[in-house]
Design a protein around this motif. Structure first.
Motif, PDB file in Angstrom:
ATOM      1  N   ALA A 113      10.892   4.917   0.654  1.00  8.98           N
ATOM      2  CA  ALA A 113      11.686   5.149   0.873  1.00  8.98           C
ATOM      3  C   ALA A 113      12.008   5.536   2.353  1.00  8.98           C
ATOM      4  N   TRP A 114      11.082   6.305   2.887  1.00  8.20           N
ATOM      5  CA  TRP A 114      11.253   6.667   4.282  1.00  8.20           C
ATOM      6  C   TRP A 114      11.231   5.630   5.071  1.00  8.20           C
ATOM      7  N   LEU A 115      10.533   4.311   4.837  1.00  8.57           N
ATOM      8  CA  LEU A 115      10.849   3.263   5.563  1.00  8.57           C
ATOM      9  C   LEU A 115      12.280   2.759   5.487  1.00  8.57           C
ATOM     10  N   GLN A 164       0.815  -1.155  -0.046  1.00  7.56           N
ATOM     11  CA  GLN A 164       0.012   0.114   0.076  1.00  7.56           C
ATOM     12  C   GLN A 164       0.810   1.389  -0.190  1.00  7.56           C
ATOM     13  N   LEU A 165       2.253   0.989   0.319  1.00 12.99           N
ATOM     14  CA  LEU A 165       3.061   2.422   0.317  1.00 12.99           C
ATOM     15  C   LEU A 165       3.365   2.802  -1.036  1.00 12.99           C
ATOM     16  N   ASP A 166       3.412   4.189  -0.967  1.00  8.72           N
ATOM     17  CA  ASP A 166       3.871   4.685  -2.167  1.00  8.72           C
ATOM     18  C   ASP A 166       5.420   5.237  -2.225  1.00  8.72           C
ATOM     19  N   ALA A 167       5.769   5.465  -3.429  1.00  8.20           N
ATOM     20  CA  ALA A 167       7.425   5.488  -3.345  1.00  8.20           C
ATOM     21  C   ALA A 167       8.182   6.134  -2.408  1.00  8.20           C
ATOM     22  N   PHE A 168       7.395   7.291  -1.914  1.00  3.32           N
ATOM     23  CA  PHE A 168       7.974   8.219  -0.746  1.00  3.32           C
ATOM     24  C   PHE A 168       7.896   7.353   0.589  1.00  3.32           C
ATOM     25  N   GLU A 169       6.900   6.784   0.800  1.00  2.00           N
ATOM     26  CA  GLU A 169       6.645   6.148   2.016  1.00  2.00           C
ATOM     27  C   GLU A 169       7.733   5.040   2.183  1.00  2.00           C
TER      28      GLU A 169
END
Lengths: 295, 238
Positions: free
Chosen positions: A135-137, A128-133
């Motif tokens: 990367a953040w993870l 469910q995560l987008d690219a930004f999330e």
């Protein structure tokens, strides 16, 4: 449990408690003990798990499938893996090469997408995560260690360690201080400005361990961390990871076929042909070893 | 809503997603620092890449310099011919032949320019492409450390733009200088006869071509690597 080496006579004593004098030569060990306490304190700090939630399982996979497309042929690497990984656990994923352990490692680390099934981190579905999330993870939640070290060759040890901190937006001073502290912690306090090619394999992997700790991760993922190291340096890396796991409570997930890993793992997951073959608990292993010794 | 959910679930200190958003960054200054590092540390590689650009642009500019110099000389000769005969050059005997010769020369010039453009395009693209593909692994590693796709693109944008500009500048000076020297040896007054406005615009044009070509060669593969799942980028063998 900690190993204490007497600075006077070189005697090594394993102890859980406080040791003020060397049992061999009666030398004063208070300085050594103090240093050890100091190190433990710092270890506790570097990978603080500051999640709000306290889900029992930090990582959970459900019916995980991965199929690689090799030209015309479809090669299944994972065939339905269900795995629950507890918070603060030292987990080893074992299996022969080609068994799918590295694939599983990539799925859990969000480095690749499963063909079917889901992988949860802190009960958040990674699909469910987008690219930004994502990367953040990867930047703040997970620290990665690889078999081939994967340091950036043009950067010095401290620049490698501080790179994830740049992405995390840390201020320059804070970054350098933390970078130096982490490198000191892994025993490279005097190698801050060396390039990877000026360091031995074991030292490079230490830099990688320090880098994985850059942003206080909750999980350290290690893909065959000892695969390119000799016996002794491999052992040192394993000890370092175990020390981190014990002191800071960071969850360590390691894909390996190094048997030395079994000694320190809380659980060992055996993978064969893309499926979980069996899971061994540390407690059971101890029991087995104990009964074998008694016979 | 997933964004704030995730932030809330994972970190207690970062419940506000707006705050989280700011927490994965790479400033242009940092990107430039890393790119600079890359060029300096891999100076050998950068020089080879740069040499591709330098040679391509030098060839192009030398052809253009020859063109401008020859046109300058021809214009001067035509003018003096008119002055001597006192009538239009076209009406002079053998003018038709001279006109034909001039046209043939023009065609040759155009052919040379097109060739040199092709040569520089292929040279620049090739060397830029190589220098990106051999770093796929590094790109994968950076993504594991939390780099966004656009961080990667940013770094390669700066690096290829700087390499492209510097390489083109050196190439243009080199090509222009060498060709001009050749002409000066033949005819020492050529400097005064050349149309310098046109020469400058040709040099400017060459700089733009060099820079744009190196950007065009570097950015697409860098973007492709940045968009790959990190596992795939890490597994790339070069």
């Amino acid at each position: 449990m900690a190993k204490i080496r007497c600075p006077e006579c070189g005697h090594v004593e394993e102890t859980t408690g406080l040791l003020t004098v060397c049992p061999n030569c009666k030398a004063d060990l208070r300085g050594v003990m103090e240093e050890l306490g100091h190190r433990r304190e710092r270890l506790r700090e570097v990978a603080r798990d500051d999640s709000v939630t306290t889900h029992e399982f930090i990582v959970r996979t459900k019916d995980l499938h991965k199929v690689y497309q090799m030209g015309e042929v479809e090669v299944p690497a994972l065939k339905g893996v269900d795995l629950n990984i507890r918070r603060g656990e030292y987990l080893s994923i074992m299996g022969p090469s080609g068994s799918g352990k590295s694939t599983l490692f990539n799925m859990v680390g969000g480095l690749d997408k499963p063909t079917k099934g889901t992988c949860f981190i802190e009960e958040v579905d990674m699909a469910q995560l987008d690219a930004f999330e994502l990367a953040w993870l990867r930047c703040r939640k997970i620290g990665y260690i690889f078999q081939t070290f994967n340091l950036i060759p043009v950067m010095t040890a401290i620049e490698n360690v501080t790179l994830p901190m740049i992405f995390a937006g840390m201020s320059s001073d804070e970054m350098m201080e933390r970078g130096a502290m982490l490198l000191d912690l892994v025993g490279l306090g005097d190698r801050l400005h060396h390039k990877p090619y000026e360091l031995s394999g074991g030292q490079q992997q230490r830099v990688a361990v320090a880098r994985s700790l850059a942003n206080n991760p909750a999980i350290i993922l290690a893909d065959e961390p000892t695969g390119n190291l000799d016996l002794q340096t491999g052992k040192e890396i394993i000890d370092l990871l175990k020390e981190l796991n014990e002191e800071s409570g960071v969850t360590i997930i390691s894909a390996t076929h190094d048997l030395k890993m079994i000694d320190v793992s809380d659980r060992v997951v055996h993978i064969r042909d893309g499926q979980v073959e069996r899971i061994e608990n540390r407690a059971d292993l101890d029991l087995e070893v104990g009964s074998m010794g008694a016979e | 809503m997933i964004k704030s959910e995730l932030a809330k679930t994972i970190y207690k200190s970062e419940t506000d997603w707006g705050q989280v958003q700011k927490q994965i960054t790479l400033s242009w200054a940092d990107a430039a620092r890393i790119s600079y590092r890359n060029v300096i540390m891999r100076l050998g590689r950068a020089l080879i890449t740069g040499a591709g650009i330098v040679l391509g642009i030098a060839f192009l500019v030398s052809v253009w310099t020859a063109k401008v110099a020859q046109e300058g000389i021809q214009a001067y000769e035509a003018q003096s011919a008119t002055a001597v005969t006192g009538e239009a050059a076209e009406l002079a005997p053998g003018a038709e032949e001279a006109e034909l010769e001039r046209r043939a020369q023009e065609a040759r010039q155009t052919w040379l320019v097109v060739m040199s453009l092709l040569v520089s395009a292929v040279g620049i693209t090739n060397s830029m492409l190589m220098s990106v593909t051999e770093r796929f692994r590094e790109i994968g590693t950076m993504k594991c450390l939390g780099a966004l796709d656009n961080f990667i693109v940013k770094m390669f944008l700066i690096e290829s733009a700087v390499l492209g500009m510097l390489g083109s500048l050196i190439g243009a000076l080199l090509g222009h200088g060498v060709m001009l020297l050749v002409f000066v040896v033949k005819n020492s007054s050529v400097v005064a006869l050349m149309d310098w406005g046109q020469m400058l615009s040709y040099i400017g044009f060459a700089l733009i071509i060099g820079t744009v070509l190196s950007l065009m060669a570097a950015i697409p593969p860098a973007m492709r690597a940045a968009r790959m799942p990190p596992a795939a980028a890490l597994a790339t063998e070069v």
